[in-house]
Structures are given as structure tokens and as C-alpha cells.
Enzyme design. Structure first.
Site, PDB file in Angstrom:
ATOM      1  N   ASP A  15      41.017  45.005  50.237  1.00 17.05           N
ATOM      2  CA  ASP A  15      42.371  45.118  49.675  1.00 17.05           C
ATOM      3  C   ASP A  15      42.498  46.522  49.100  1.00 17.05           C
ATOM      4  OD1 ASP A  15      44.904  44.596  48.561  1.00 17.05           O
ATOM      5  OD2 ASP A  15      44.043  43.839  46.708  1.00 17.05           O
ATOM      6  N   SER A  16      43.725  46.909  48.801  1.00 17.16           N
ATOM      7  CA  SER A  16      43.936  48.179  48.121  1.00 17.16           C
ATOM      8  C   SER A  16      43.354  48.136  46.706  1.00 17.16           C
ATOM      9  CB  SER A  16      45.435  48.475  48.046  1.00 17.16           C
ATOM     10  OG  SER A  16      46.097  47.386  47.426  1.00 17.16           O
ATOM     11  N   CYS A  78      45.401  42.166  51.936  1.00 14.72           N
ATOM     12  CA  CYS A  78      46.451  43.037  51.408  1.00 14.72           C
ATOM     13  C   CYS A  78      47.626  42.919  52.370  1.00 14.72           C
ATOM     14  CB  CYS A  78      45.944  44.476  51.355  1.00 14.72           C
ATOM     15  SG  CYS A  78      47.189  45.687  50.903  1.00 14.72           S
ATOM     16  N   GLU A 157      48.496  42.816  36.855  1.00 17.43           N
ATOM     17  CA  GLU A 157      47.309  43.534  36.399  1.00 17.43           C
ATOM     18  C   GLU A 157      47.221  43.533  34.882  1.00 17.43           C
ATOM     19  OE1 GLU A 157      46.505  47.222  38.248  1.00 17.43           O
ATOM     20  OE2 GLU A 157      46.231  46.211  40.171  1.00 17.43           O
ATOM     21  N   CYS A 193      52.358  39.282  48.740  1.00 17.84           N
ATOM     22  CA  CYS A 193      51.549  40.324  48.102  1.00 17.84           C
ATOM     23  C   CYS A 193      50.405  39.599  47.415  1.00 17.84           C
ATOM     24  CB  CYS A 193      52.395  41.086  47.073  1.00 17.84           C
ATOM     25  SG  CYS A 193      51.427  42.239  46.067  1.00 17.84           S
ATOM     26  N   HIS A 195      48.747  40.153  44.872  1.00 15.49           N
ATOM     27  CA  HIS A 195      48.785  40.073  43.399  1.00 15.49           C
ATOM     28  C   HIS A 195      49.626  38.891  42.907  1.00 15.49           C
ATOM     29  CE1 HIS A 195      47.117  44.101  43.210  1.00 15.49           C
ATOM     30  NE2 HIS A 195      47.120  44.048  41.895  1.00 15.49           N
TER      31      HIS A 195
HETATM   32  N1  DGL Z   1      47.536  44.460  47.724  1.00 11.97           N
HETATM   33  C1  DGL Z   1      48.891  44.914  47.916  1.00 11.97           C
HETATM   34  C2  DGL Z   1      49.628  43.896  48.796  1.00 11.97           C
HETATM   35  O1  DGL Z   1      49.204  42.762  48.952  1.00 11.97           O
HETATM   36  C3  DGL Z   1      49.606  45.102  46.587  1.00 11.97           C
HETATM   37  C4  DGL Z   1      49.124  46.288  45.792  1.00 11.97           C
HETATM   38  C5  DGL Z   1      49.431  47.616  46.455  1.00 11.97           C
HETATM   39  O2  DGL Z   1      50.586  48.044  46.494  1.00 11.97           O
HETATM   40  O3  DGL Z   1      48.487  48.236  46.941  1.00 11.97           O
HETATM   41  O4  DGL Z   1      50.643  44.226  49.350  1.00 11.97           O
END
Ligand code: DGL
Length: 275
Positions: A15-16, A78, A157, A193, A195
Site C-alpha cells: 500500500d502507499s 491500495c 490516521e 480507499c 483507510h
Molecule cells: N491507500 C490509498 C488508497 O487506498 C489511500 C492513501 C493514499 O492516498 O495514498 O487509495
């Protein structure tokens, strides 16, 4: 490389940042014996507001890191990377690659009553149109309304996620009001997303307040884990013992505090890596 030959190898997840740990959480429920290698590209997060070309480049470096650890399967935990880089990642991998968008779209279509689906995600995910493509490929008559909700990532977060948190409720209401104004008939909402599952309760509550009815809220995490199980079921690790979880990150600040919230269990730490 065949799956049978690599049965003892780990599953790779990237993931990012830390949001992808919601997918690891589902994976550990569905496939508890599997070893997992997780990479969070925390030095370059967020991907959600970067160009598709940059997201693709970053995603390829993440996947190559996992492939170097001989993973038997890659999960793109992600939505932004899945929406913008899936074809490049599939082309660059000798092992199967599972993105977040197809499983999320399938989950939505499995529960929607009237085919009116809403998707919330990052700017990159919404601009890509990936959910609309996936949903319309499966059900051409479905109505899809997508909205970027960039403030939800920092909210998750920060840990301001409780259903009665006034700030979370205010922000969720502002976004969801736009979504339901665009299509008042939405009966199913996709958390597009990784998150957002932390905010599920507040999102469900606000959706109920705005519509006066229950709106189904789905995410990709469980469906991704089920897709992984479908691929590796014949192999498995056969040990019956809980699998290892090895976590890596490109920046480790705040991870001790953030990661357990997303994973839902304590974890032994992240190893810092330079991609
Ligand atoms: N993990 C990213 C997503 O699921 C969200 C966080 C980001 O913008 O990197 O889209």
C-alpha cells in the site's frame, strides 16, 4: 513459477501507507496460516493526489520489492494503485496480482438492491473511473456515483474515527451529502480507499441520518482476501500454525502508533527499507 512449487512462500501485500493493513487484517482472518510480507510506501504517501504515471512508477517499485522476497501472490492493498497501475503491475509480475477495485465492485453488486452504487475514494481513484468500468462491465444498467473524499485519510490516521466523533461526523456529512444529492437512490456505498474501513461506523451512521434508511457499506478487504484464498487454496502452507507477518516501510515515523489501529492487533514493528 507455479503456485504448487511456491506453496511455502509468503503472500505479498503493498500500500502507499498503513491503510493496506486493513487488507492484511482480512487476510489473516481468511488465511490464518499464510506468511505475509507487507510493504507500506510511507515515505511517498499519499498516492491519491499524484499523477497516474507517478502512481504506476511507485507501485512497480513496491511490487518489485515484494517479488524479490519471492512472494507467490501480490495484493495491491491500495485503491489508488489498483485503479491506476493494475495493468502495469500484472504485466511486470510472474505471480498473480489481485487489485482492490474488482473485488470492491463485486462486493457492491452482490448486495445492492436497486443497482444504485456510490463510491468514495481518493481523487486519483475517482478520476480514473476504474470503479465505473468494473461495475458497468458486470452490470451495464447499474448507476454509479463516485466522489473524492481526501480529508477522510488524515482523519483515519489521526484516529478520529468513532461513530460519535463530532469532527468525523461533520466531515463525513459534508461529503456524503454531495453524494446523496447526486443520486438520492444510492443503496450501497463502496469504501474505495483502504483507510476508510476505520471510519465505517461513522459513515454508516451519517448515511442513515442523510437518507433515513440503511445504506449497505462495503469495502474490498474481505473480498480481496477471498480472492486470494480462491487462488492459493490448493496450496496453502499446511502448517496449521499462525503465519508470520513481516512488515517493511519506506519511513517508520508514527507507525508504532498508527499501524495497530489498521491491523487490529499488535505488531512487532516495521523494518525501514529504501526502494
Ligand atoms: N491507500 C490509498 C488508497 O487506498 C489511500 C492513501 C493514499 O492516498 O495514498 O487509495
Amino acid at each position: 513459477m507455479t503456485l504448487t512449487a511456491t506453496r511455502r512462500h509468503p503472500i505479498g501485500v503493498f500500500d502507499s501507507g498503513v491503510g493496506g493493513l486493513t487488507v492484511v487484517r482480512a487476510l489473516r482472518q481468511v488465511l490464518p496460516g499464510e506468511d505475509i510480507v507487507y510493504l507500506g510506501d510511507t515515505a511517498r504517501v499519499p498516492y491519491g493526489n499524484k499523477s497516474p504515471r507517478t502512481v504506476e512508477r511507485y507501485s512497480l517499485t513496491c511490487q518489485r520489492f515484494l517479488l524479490a522476497r519471492e512472494v507467490k501472490l501480490v495484493l495491491i492493498a491500495c485503491n489508488t494503485a489498483s485503479a491506476q497501475a493494475l495493468p502495469a503491475l500484472v504485466a511486470d509480475s510472474p505471480v498473480p496480482v489481485i487489485g482492490a477495485v474488482e473485488p470492491g465492485a463485486a462486493s457492491a453488486l452482490a448486495v445492492t438492491r436497486d443497482g444504485h452504487v456510490g463510491v468514495i475514494g481518493t481523487l486519483g481513484t475517482v478520476r480514473s473511473g476504474a470503479y465505473a468500468t468494473a461495475i458497468h462491465a458486470r452490470r451495464p444498467g447499474a448507476t454509479l456515483t463516485a466522489l473524492a473524499c481526501p480529508l477522510l485519510v488524515p482523519l483515519a490516521e489521526e484516529g478520529w474515527v468513532d461513530a460519535d466523533d463530532p469532527v468525523a461526523a461533520l466531515i463525513a456529512r459534508r461529503y456524503l451529502a454531495q453524494l446523496f444529492e447526486a443520486d438520492p437512490a444510492i443503496d450501497t456505498l463502496v469504501l474505495g480507499c483502504t483507510h476508510y474501513p476505520l471510519l465505517r461506523d461513522v459513515i454508516s451512521r451519517v448515511a442513515f441520518e442523510l437518507t433515513g434508511r440503511t445504506v449497505a457499506v462495503v469495502d474490498s478487504a474481505h473480498a480481496m482476501a477471498e480472492a486470494a484464498r480462491a487462488i492459493i487454496a490448493p496450496a496453502g502452507n499446511g502448517r496449521g500454525a499462525p503465519g508470520r507477518l513481516d512488515c517493511f516501510a519506506t519511513d517508520t515515523s508514527r507507525l508504532e502508533e498508527l499501524a495497530p489501529r489498521f491491523l487490529g492487533e499488535p505488531l512487532s514493528g516495521f523494518e525501514l527499507v529504501d526502494l
